[in-house]
Design an enzyme around this catalytic site. Structure first.
Site, PDB file in Angstrom:
ATOM      1  N   GLY A  78       0.787  -1.236   0.000  1.00 45.04           N
ATOM      2  CA  GLY A  78       0.000   0.000   0.000  1.00 45.04           C
ATOM      3  C   GLY A  78       0.815   1.280   0.000  1.00 45.04           C
ATOM      4  N   GLN A  79       2.153   1.160   0.014  1.00 41.72           N
ATOM      5  CA  GLN A  79       2.975   2.374   0.005  1.00 41.72           C
ATOM      6  C   GLN A  79       2.698   3.169  -1.270  1.00 41.72           C
ATOM      7  OE1 GLN A  79       4.032  -0.696   0.628  1.00 41.72           O
ATOM      8  NE2 GLN A  79       5.615  -0.762   2.194  1.00 41.72           N
ATOM      9  N   ASP A  80       2.937   4.485  -1.193  1.00 42.82           N
ATOM     10  CA  ASP A  80       2.616   5.358  -2.340  1.00 42.82           C
ATOM     11  C   ASP A  80       3.122   4.780  -3.658  1.00 42.82           C
ATOM     12  OD1 ASP A  80       1.366   7.134  -0.791  1.00 42.82           O
ATOM     13  OD2 ASP A  80       3.014   8.572  -0.680  1.00 42.82           O
TER      14      ASP A  80
END
Ligand code: G3D
Ligand code: MG
Length: 201
Positions: A78-80
């Site tokens: 889910g990191q950018d």
């Protein structure tokens, strides 16, 4: 004869399979959710210690059987920088689980933006959505209603699809079983629009 019979047995035992994406910001609890889902739906599986779950780089995959079908979960980072990979999976997915960290008030708006970008994607039109407000075991977390309120702008952008919003604790397993049963029913119900993998083989 043996080949014919074994082929018939294989055919009869074969289950429809559905791809489920688990999406949400990093640290929302996606990998913990997948682990607890496997524990709840896999007899004899006790899982790995939750403290050994580390940040997801890339993706985790897990399969369960539920209600006569198989669900293949894709837990995407889910990191950018990893969010830009989510849409590669949209056209082949049958259901979405979106996980929000109810403890992280500061990032609720970031989560809403990621959610809206995802849910308005043309490749996800009509795909059932299970929206989980996670970490409800923690005191001081945002309630399901507060999160609904924070996401109220998104409601008009959802299009027509089956949707369920629930509070859960992925860590303690609260609410997980019912939520996955709901999702299973929803993807099976939607199978004319999004047929399962292997259905007609
Ligand atoms: P992610 O896969 O979305 O990035 P993880 O999230 O599953 O790795 O979980 C991130 C952190 O949140 C982990 O804590 C995990 O134990 C915690 N967590 C996940 N679900 C819950 C929950 O329902 N309740 C509580 N209290 N915590 C939860 P650490 O400390 O290992 O980083
Ligand atoms: Mg993870």
């Amino acid at each position: 004869m043996y080949t014919l019979l074994s082929g018939l047995v294989r055919y009869m035992l074969k289950k429809d399979e559905y791809n489920i994406l688990i999406l949400g910001l990093d640290n929302a609890g996606k990998t913990t959710l997948l682990e607890h889902t496997k524990i709840k739906f896999t007899s004899g599986y006790t899982g790995k210690p939750f403290h050994k779950i580390t940040a997801t780089i890339g993706l985790n995959i897990g399969k369960i059987s539920a209600m006569g079908v198989e669900l293949l979960f894709w837990d995407l980072g889910g990191q950018d920088e990893l969010q830009s990979l989510w849409d590669k999976y949209y056209s082949e997915c049958h259901g979405i689980v979106y996980v929000v960290d109810s403890l992280d008030e500061n990032r609720v708006d970031d989560s809403r933006l990621a959610f809206e970008k995802m849910i308005t994607n043309e490749h996800l039109i009509g795909v059932p959505l299970l929206f989980l407000c996670n970490k409800q075991d923690m005191q001081g977390c945002l309630s399901v209603n507060q999160i609904r309120e924070a996401f109220s702008d998104s409601a008009t952008k959802m299009g027509k699809r089956d949707c369920s919003v629930r509070g859960v604790s992925a860590l303690h397993g609260q609410g997980i079983e019912d939520a996955i049963v709901w999702l299973t029913q929803a993807v099976v119900k939607n199978n004319e629009t999004r047929p399962p993998i292997n259905k007609d083989d």
